[in-house]
Every structure is written in C-alpha cells, then in structure tokens.
Design an enzyme around this catalytic site. Structure first.
Site, PDB file in Angstrom:
ATOM      1  N   LYS A  15       0.838  -1.216   0.000  1.00  0.00           N
ATOM      2  CA  LYS A  15       0.000   0.000   0.000  1.00  0.00           C
ATOM      3  C   LYS A  15       0.868   1.260   0.000  1.00  0.00           C
ATOM      4  CE  LYS A  15      -2.171  -1.077   3.840  1.00  0.00           C
ATOM      5  NZ  LYS A  15      -1.466  -2.335   4.160  1.00  0.00           N
ATOM      6  N   ARG A  89     -10.204   0.425   8.139  1.00  0.00           N
ATOM      7  CA  ARG A  89      -9.687  -0.914   8.422  1.00  0.00           C
ATOM      8  C   ARG A  89     -10.731  -1.787   9.107  1.00  0.00           C
ATOM      9  NH1 ARG A  89      -3.971   0.337   8.583  1.00  0.00           N
ATOM     10  NH2 ARG A  89      -2.746  -1.525   8.994  1.00  0.00           N
ATOM     11  N   ARG A 128      11.692  -5.414   5.368  1.00  0.00           N
ATOM     12  CA  ARG A 128      11.455  -4.005   5.012  1.00  0.00           C
ATOM     13  C   ARG A 128      12.385  -3.085   5.818  1.00  0.00           C
ATOM     14  NH1 ARG A 128       5.634  -1.583   5.522  1.00  0.00           N
ATOM     15  NH2 ARG A 128       5.737  -2.724   7.476  1.00  0.00           N
ATOM     16  N   ARG A 159      10.934  -1.209  11.443  1.00  0.00           N
ATOM     17  CA  ARG A 159       9.778  -0.963  12.306  1.00  0.00           C
ATOM     18  C   ARG A 159       9.623  -2.019  13.389  1.00  0.00           C
ATOM     19  NH1 ARG A 159       4.928   0.471   8.181  1.00  0.00           N
ATOM     20  NH2 ARG A 159       3.798  -0.756   9.712  1.00  0.00           N
ATOM     21  N   ARG A 170      -0.628  -8.626  13.251  1.00  0.00           N
ATOM     22  CA  ARG A 170      -1.179  -7.714  12.236  1.00  0.00           C
ATOM     23  C   ARG A 170      -1.903  -8.484  11.131  1.00  0.00           C
ATOM     24  NH1 ARG A 170       4.085  -5.032  10.598  1.00  0.00           N
ATOM     25  NH2 ARG A 170       2.867  -3.905   9.053  1.00  0.00           N
TER      26      ARG A 170
HETATM   27  P1  AP5 Z   1       4.815  -1.565   1.918  1.00  0.00           P
HETATM   28  O1  AP5 Z   1       4.513  -0.755   0.702  1.00  0.00           O
HETATM   29  O2  AP5 Z   1       5.483  -0.888   3.068  1.00  0.00           O
HETATM   30  O3  AP5 Z   1       3.470  -2.325   2.392  1.00  0.00           O
HETATM   31  P2  AP5 Z   1       2.199  -1.783   3.181  1.00  0.00           P
HETATM   32  O4  AP5 Z   1       1.014  -2.502   2.607  1.00  0.00           O
HETATM   33  O5  AP5 Z   1       2.167  -0.280   3.178  1.00  0.00           O
HETATM   34  O6  AP5 Z   1       2.532  -2.373   4.602  1.00  0.00           O
HETATM   35  P3  AP5 Z   1       2.369  -1.721   6.036  1.00  0.00           P
HETATM   36  O7  AP5 Z   1       3.071  -2.688   6.951  1.00  0.00           O
HETATM   37  O8  AP5 Z   1       2.836  -0.302   6.100  1.00  0.00           O
HETATM   38  O9  AP5 Z   1       0.850  -1.804   6.213  1.00  0.00           O
HETATM   39  P4  AP5 Z   1       0.095  -1.890   7.528  1.00  0.00           P
HETATM   40  O10 AP5 Z   1      -1.295  -1.796   7.007  1.00  0.00           O
HETATM   41  O11 AP5 Z   1       0.388  -3.058   8.384  1.00  0.00           O
HETATM   42  O12 AP5 Z   1       0.698  -0.699   8.378  1.00  0.00           O
HETATM   43  P5  AP5 Z   1       0.240   0.785   8.657  1.00  0.00           P
HETATM   44  O13 AP5 Z   1       1.448   1.625   8.596  1.00  0.00           O
HETATM   45  O14 AP5 Z   1      -0.938   1.154   7.830  1.00  0.00           O
HETATM   46  O15 AP5 Z   1       5.663  -2.829   1.461  1.00  0.00           O
HETATM   47  C1  AP5 Z   1       6.111  -3.792   2.407  1.00  0.00           C
HETATM   48  C2  AP5 Z   1       7.453  -4.391   1.929  1.00  0.00           C
HETATM   49  O16 AP5 Z   1       7.242  -5.080   0.703  1.00  0.00           O
HETATM   50  C3  AP5 Z   1       8.545  -3.337   1.644  1.00  0.00           C
HETATM   51  O17 AP5 Z   1       9.788  -3.874   2.019  1.00  0.00           O
HETATM   52  C4  AP5 Z   1       8.468  -3.129   0.132  1.00  0.00           C
HETATM   53  O18 AP5 Z   1       9.710  -2.707  -0.414  1.00  0.00           O
HETATM   54  C5  AP5 Z   1       8.076  -4.535  -0.333  1.00  0.00           C
HETATM   55  N1  AP5 Z   1       7.262  -4.514  -1.553  1.00  0.00           N
HETATM   56  C6  AP5 Z   1       6.265  -3.648  -1.883  1.00  0.00           C
HETATM   57  N2  AP5 Z   1       5.740  -3.970  -3.083  1.00  0.00           N
HETATM   58  C7  AP5 Z   1       6.420  -5.074  -3.510  1.00  0.00           C
HETATM   59  C8  AP5 Z   1       6.341  -5.899  -4.672  1.00  0.00           C
HETATM   60  N3  AP5 Z   1       5.458  -5.643  -5.656  1.00  0.00           N
HETATM   61  N4  AP5 Z   1       7.180  -6.964  -4.764  1.00  0.00           N
HETATM   62  C9  AP5 Z   1       8.085  -7.229  -3.776  1.00  0.00           C
HETATM   63  N5  AP5 Z   1       8.216  -6.482  -2.650  1.00  0.00           N
HETATM   64  C10 AP5 Z   1       7.394  -5.429  -2.530  1.00  0.00           C
HETATM   65  O19 AP5 Z   1      -0.292   0.667  10.152  1.00  0.00           O
HETATM   66  C11 AP5 Z   1       0.601   0.411  11.234  1.00  0.00           C
HETATM   67  C12 AP5 Z   1      -0.212   0.275  12.519  1.00  0.00           C
HETATM   68  O20 AP5 Z   1      -0.916   1.521  12.803  1.00  0.00           O
HETATM   69  C13 AP5 Z   1      -1.315  -0.782  12.523  1.00  0.00           C
HETATM   70  O21 AP5 Z   1      -0.815  -2.065  12.816  1.00  0.00           O
HETATM   71  C14 AP5 Z   1      -2.236  -0.240  13.635  1.00  0.00           C
HETATM   72  O22 AP5 Z   1      -1.692  -0.481  14.916  1.00  0.00           O
HETATM   73  C15 AP5 Z   1      -2.202   1.260  13.405  1.00  0.00           C
HETATM   74  N6  AP5 Z   1      -3.249   1.703  12.465  1.00  0.00           N
HETATM   75  C16 AP5 Z   1      -3.038   2.294  11.250  1.00  0.00           C
HETATM   76  N7  AP5 Z   1      -4.200   2.553  10.641  1.00  0.00           N
HETATM   77  C17 AP5 Z   1      -5.180   2.144  11.495  1.00  0.00           C
HETATM   78  C18 AP5 Z   1      -6.588   2.116  11.405  1.00  0.00           C
HETATM   79  N8  AP5 Z   1      -7.236   2.582  10.326  1.00  0.00           N
HETATM   80  N9  AP5 Z   1      -7.297   1.580  12.447  1.00  0.00           N
HETATM   81  C19 AP5 Z   1      -6.664   1.121  13.540  1.00  0.00           C
HETATM   82  N10 AP5 Z   1      -5.320   1.104  13.679  1.00  0.00           N
HETATM   83  C20 AP5 Z   1      -4.578   1.597  12.660  1.00  0.00           C
END
Ligand code: AP5
Length: 215
Positions: A15, A89, A128, A159, A170
């Site tokens: 994402k 979410r 990552r 992270r 997660r």
């Molecule tokens: P990356 O692009 O970083 O993936 P992502 O989907 O953004 O993963 P996140 O871990 O950031 O998502 P998340 O939803 O768990 O975390 P968030 O920050 O929203 O890619 C991941 C890896 O893959 C990288 O190394 C990248 O290089 C690689 N990659 C990407 N594309 C690729 C491809 N095509 N091929 C190969 N490799 C690839 O949330 C964090 C925390 O915040 C949550 O756990 C929760 O505690 C809280 N939170 C956030 N939003 C909410 C909400 N709405 N409600 C409640 N709690 C929330």
C-alpha cells in the site's frame, strides 16, 4: 471535483509503496494513518496505550483514527483529492468515512484491493527498511537501499511492528477485522481487486488501469 480512493490490503501488500507513486501521478494527497501515527510517536505525542497497541501489531480504537482522518482530509492539499492508505480498516471506520464524505458533499470513487498471499507478506515485512529522512520504502532483497544508507544503519528504520510476533498479530487482525471491508465495498460497486504480486511497477500499471474509469 475531488478524486477519493481507498487502498486496502494486508500488511506488506505494498500500500505505502503504491500510494507514493499513485499520489504523484494523480495529484492526490497521501493520507496514511500508519504514517500519521508513527509521526505522532516520533514527536512524543502518541498516547502510551496507543503506542503499545501499535508496537504489538493490534488496531487502535476506531474513534482515534476516524478523528485523525476527519481533521487531515479538511486540509487544503486534499481539495484536488486524496488517497486513503490503511484507512478504513474496519466496517465501523468505513461507515464513518461514508458519513464524513456525505456531510461534505463528497463521494468515494474507488476502493483498490492489493491481493497478496500470506506467505509472501511475512517475507516482505521482515525485510522491510525505511529511509528515516525521506520515508522511501526498501526491501533488503528485492529493492535494497543504496550503499550509503546500508553503510549508515542508523539512517534506516526497521519498524518495531515488523518483528515476527507483531507481524503475525497484524496479519491476523487483517483477516479478522479488515477483510470484512471487501464484501462491504463490493456490494457498493466500488471494489477493484488487483494482483499485488510482481514488480512494483507492474502492480502500479494494474492499479492505474483499474482507475481508468474513475472520473
Ligand atoms: P509496503 O509498501 O510498506 O506495504 P504496506 O502494505 O504499506 O505495509 P504496512 O506494513 O505499512 O501496512 P500496515 O497496514 O500493516 O501498516 P500501517 O502503517 O498502515 O511494502 C512492504 C514491503 O514489501 C517493503 O519492504 C516493500 O519494499 C516490499 N514490496 C512492496 N511492493 C512489492 C512488490 N510488488 N514486490 C516485492 N516487494 C514489494 O499501520 C501500522 C499500525 O498503525 C497498525 O498495525 C495499527 O496499529 C495502526 N493503524 C493504522 N491505521 C489504522 C486504522 N485505520 N485503524 C486502527 N489502527 C490503525
């Protein structure tokens, strides 16, 4: 007229990687609840109980993140449109988003789901690393940071919630809470399912093609 897109997918589905490219391409503001919460953590303004939930991989209470998005989406850079990354979410968050947009005379244009199997997600998350200064996302094997960053490990963030136990929490939270958004948005005719496996630029191409009919 604003373009409003939701990017949904499990942790590690790409994402953040896709959001940066799509926002540049379509001139949308990037609203990532995860980035906002990490910025609050860095600034020391995140409540300790929220910090503990995040680090362990759980979800914050709906009201906390709904308030964040409500405030942020009123800022000037959101007028041309915005892309929501990691929000909603849960179904209550999706309902709150609908109410929020209705009350401002706005509408959601599309929900893009990045589909990636669980085995690949764990591998993506554990390797990552993020450039602390620019926010650029890397993968130690598929998209390694440049040598100057690798030689200065303090410049790269690993992270806390990318540790194996938090990754499992997660992924489980996604399956039990967030996956319910897919039928919710499918019923409303907004869902576009995208294969999230392949080179990042290939995935971008699929997303862009799926957004062709928006506006
Ligand atoms: P990356 O692009 O970083 O993936 P992502 O989907 O953004 O993963 P996140 O871990 O950031 O998502 P998340 O939803 O768990 O975390 P968030 O920050 O929203 O890619 C991941 C890896 O893959 C990288 O190394 C990248 O290089 C690689 N990659 C990407 N594309 C690729 C491809 N095509 N091929 C190969 N490799 C690839 O949330 C964090 C925390 O915040 C949550 O756990 C929760 O505690 C809280 N939170 C956030 N939003 C909410 C909400 N709405 N409600 C409640 N709690 C929330």
């Amino acid at each position: 007229m604003s373009t409003i897109v939701v990017l949904v997918g499990p942790p590690g589905s790409g994402k953040g990687t896709q959001a940066k490219v799509l926002c540049e391409r379509f001139g949308m503001a990037h609203l990532s609840t995860g980035d906002m919460l990490r910025a609050a953590k860095k600034a020391g303004t995140l409540e300790p109980e929220f910090l503990a939930i995040m680090d362990s991989g759980g979800l914050l209470p709906d009201a906390a993140v709904i308030g964040l998005i409500d405030r942020r989406s009123r800022e000037a850079d959101c007028s041309p449109g915005f892309l929501l990354d990691g929000f909603p979410r849960t179904v209550p968050q999706a309902e709150a988003l609908g109410t929020m947009l209705d009350s401002r005379g706005l509408k959601l244009d599309a929900v893009v789901q990045l589909d990636v199997k669980r085995e690949l997600l764990e591998e993506r998350l554990i390797h990552r690393r993020t450039d602390k200064r620019s926010g650029q996302i890397y993968h130690l094997l598929y998209n390694p940071p440049p040598p100057e960053l690798l030689q200065a490990p303090d410049s790269l963030e690993h992270r806390k919630d990318d540790q194996p136990d938090a990754v499992k929490t997660r992924l489980d939270a996604y399956d039990s809470m967030t996956a319910a958004l897919l039928p919710y948005y499918e019923e409303r005719g907004l869902l576009r399912r995208i294969d999230g496996v392949g080179k990042p630029e290939e995935v971008t191409g699929r997303v862009v093609a799926s957004l062709d009919t928006v506006k």
